[in-house]
Design a protein around this motif. Structure first.
Motif, PDB file in Angstrom:
ATOM      1  N   PRO A  82      16.186 -33.331 -10.338  1.00 25.39           N
ATOM      2  CA  PRO A  82      16.262 -33.644 -11.769  1.00 25.39           C
ATOM      3  C   PRO A  82      16.297 -32.409 -12.647  1.00 25.39           C
ATOM      4  O   PRO A  82      16.967 -32.392 -13.677  1.00 25.39           O
ATOM      5  N   ARG A 110      19.743 -31.022 -12.553  1.00 21.04           N
ATOM      6  CA  ARG A 110      20.636 -31.930 -13.268  1.00 21.04           C
ATOM      7  C   ARG A 110      20.492 -31.765 -14.769  1.00 21.04           C
ATOM      8  O   ARG A 110      21.485 -31.733 -15.508  1.00 21.04           O
ATOM      9  N   ARG A 111      19.257 -31.638 -15.241  1.00 20.03           N
ATOM     10  CA  ARG A 111      19.041 -31.437 -16.683  1.00 20.03           C
ATOM     11  C   ARG A 111      19.595 -30.091 -17.136  1.00 20.03           C
ATOM     12  O   ARG A 111      20.161 -29.988 -18.231  1.00 20.03           O
ATOM     13  N   SER A 113      22.276 -38.254 -25.733  1.00 18.65           N
ATOM     14  CA  SER A 113      22.019 -38.077 -24.307  1.00 18.65           C
ATOM     15  C   SER A 113      20.576 -38.307 -23.900  1.00 18.65           C
ATOM     16  O   SER A 113      20.291 -38.423 -22.711  1.00 18.65           O
ATOM     17  N   SER A 163      21.497 -43.719 -17.079  1.00 18.64           N
ATOM     18  CA  SER A 163      21.541 -42.257 -17.019  1.00 18.64           C
ATOM     19  C   SER A 163      22.866 -41.749 -16.465  1.00 18.64           C
ATOM     20  O   SER A 163      23.375 -40.715 -16.905  1.00 18.64           O
ATOM     21  N   SER A 190      25.421 -39.099 -18.374  1.00 16.85           N
ATOM     22  CA  SER A 190      25.854 -37.850 -17.746  1.00 16.85           C
ATOM     23  C   SER A 190      27.377 -37.776 -17.653  1.00 16.85           C
ATOM     24  O   SER A 190      27.981 -36.746 -17.963  1.00 16.85           O
TER      25      SER A 190
END
Length: 404
Positions: A13, A16-17, A81, A159, A163
């Motif tokens: 995560p 990904r962030r 987002s 989510s 993305s």
């Protein structure tokens, strides 16, 4: 081993962030560059008269506009987002007052801005459009903003959608920056790949946008098709693997188009472009057969995408009414539209917290009913009221009543 697995799971995560934030910054910078370039074109005297006071004033004004646009876009992208559950916590999120409606408006505003600047950067391509490029700007920006806002309002809780929405914006913003900076002249009368052949910063924006968005699409392929595993869709054996592979091929092919510009190796460039087109055709045509109970909206989207792609090819190759650029833009758009439709229609719908609370409250409020949930099933059992009141029903022996 357990510690290593936990560390790897926790790092995913975070990475990904970090990638999402980096993409948002790149989008904001690209659109800001396009806005500043458009402002320079609207003030032609900024390049006349050498380095006088007027030249400095205009340069400072353009820089200020670019910074302001970048900051506004970063705020809009953050609002669009961030998931709703994080907006509610003031301690964890700096955007506590943002609602799904505001997020949808922010998402629509970003897309409309990109569309408006794209039309302005290629105004000559819309000379034959009724009303010129101004009418085309209003129609395209308004239509794209309304559509993306409606989709975002429905799917903002997913989510993977949020993305992938940023991935699509990244490609559009890279192309926009290239369109606003390129010196290749009327590139739209040749082909879209001409933007990547100028050997300057404009080509870097175009090719980098293709590489990054294509690589992100390939990396997200598993998450994009995850919804097809739901049992109610009755996907055939291996269907999810096939769809996963086709989405990955499209992503790698888009990245290949950016890695190999058309002026570097035209044959290899066309191979990558053709592979992306063929994989998308197989994806849109084959998924309704691979997934026996595919959502009707996705089936309709697949049929419409195939018809539009065939019609665009006939208009370009058969009738000669448009350039290759139009067909390529339509093909790029269809890929992202279909994948967003795949995510929105196949992933689980949101369970609203008020409805869930009302359902739980109804179970708790019933004094003589008990419920025990096992997975997705709920078994309900009745409890005799005399067990609480102490009075045995007529005809029942007291000892039997006590044991009951």
């Amino acid at each position: 081993m357990r510690g290593a697995s936990a560390a790897a799971t926790g790092q995913a995560p975070v990475a990904r962030r970090a990638a999402l934030v980096s993409a948002m910054v790149a989008i904001a910078v690209a659109v800001a560059v396009a806005a500043a370039s458009r402002l320079v074109q609207l003030v032609p005297h900024s390049h006349a008269g050498g380095h006088g006071v007027g030249h400095v004033v205009v340069d400072v004004l353009c820089l200020a506009v670019a910074v302001l646009v970048a900051l506004l876009l970063l705020v809009a992208l953050a609002v669009a987002s961030v998931p709703a559950r994080r907006r509610a916590g003031r301690a964890r999120c700096p955007l506590p007052q943002a609602s799904p409606q505001i997020g949808a408006f922010a998402n629509a505003a970003v897309w409309a801005t990109i569309a408006a600047l794209a039309v302005g950067s290629s105004a000559g391509a819309f000379d034959g459009f009724p009303g010129g490029h101004l009418a085309a700007c209003a129609a395209l920006a308004g239509g794209l903003g309304a559509t993306t806002g409606a989709v975002h309002r429905r799917a903002h809780h997913q989510s993977v959608y949020r993305s992938f929405n940023v991935v699509a914006m990244l490609l559009a913003a890279g192309c926009l920056a290239s369109m606003s900076l390129t010196d290749t002249g009327e590139w739209w009368v040749r082909n879209f790949s001409t933007l990547g052949t100028s050997d300057d910063v404009a080509a870097v924006w175009f090719n980098a946008g293709l590489v990054l968005s294509g690589g992100a699409m390939a990396a997200m392929a598993g998450r994009l098709v995850r919804g097809l595993a739901r049992p109610e869709y009755r996907a055939r054996r291996g269907a999810r693997t096939v769809v996963h592979a086709l989405v990955g091929i499209i992503g790698f092919a888009l990245a290949g188009v950016g890695l190999v510009p058309i002026d570097a190796d035209e044959t290899l460039h066309n191979v990558f472009a053709s592979a992306a087109g063929a994989a998308f055709f197989l994806l849109a045509a084959g998924t309704p057969w691979l997934v026996r109970r595919m959502p009707r909206r996705l089936v309709a989207t697949s049929v419409a995408a195939l018809l539009v792609e065939v019609a665009a090819w006939v208009v370009y190759d058969g009738l000669g009414w448009s350039s290759l650029t139009v067909f390529e833009v339509v093909a790029f758009a269809l890929v992202f539209v279909w994948l967003i439709a795949l995510v929105v229609t196949t992933h689980p719908e949101r369970v609203d917290a008020p409805a869930l609370a009302a359902a739980v409250g109804g179970l708790v409020a019933a004094p003589t009913r008990g419920a025990l949930a096992f997975g997705d099933r709920v078994r309900t059992t009745s409890i005799p009221t005399f067990a609480f009141t102490g009075a045995a029903p007529p005809g029942m022996h007291p000892s039997l009543a006590r044991s009951t």
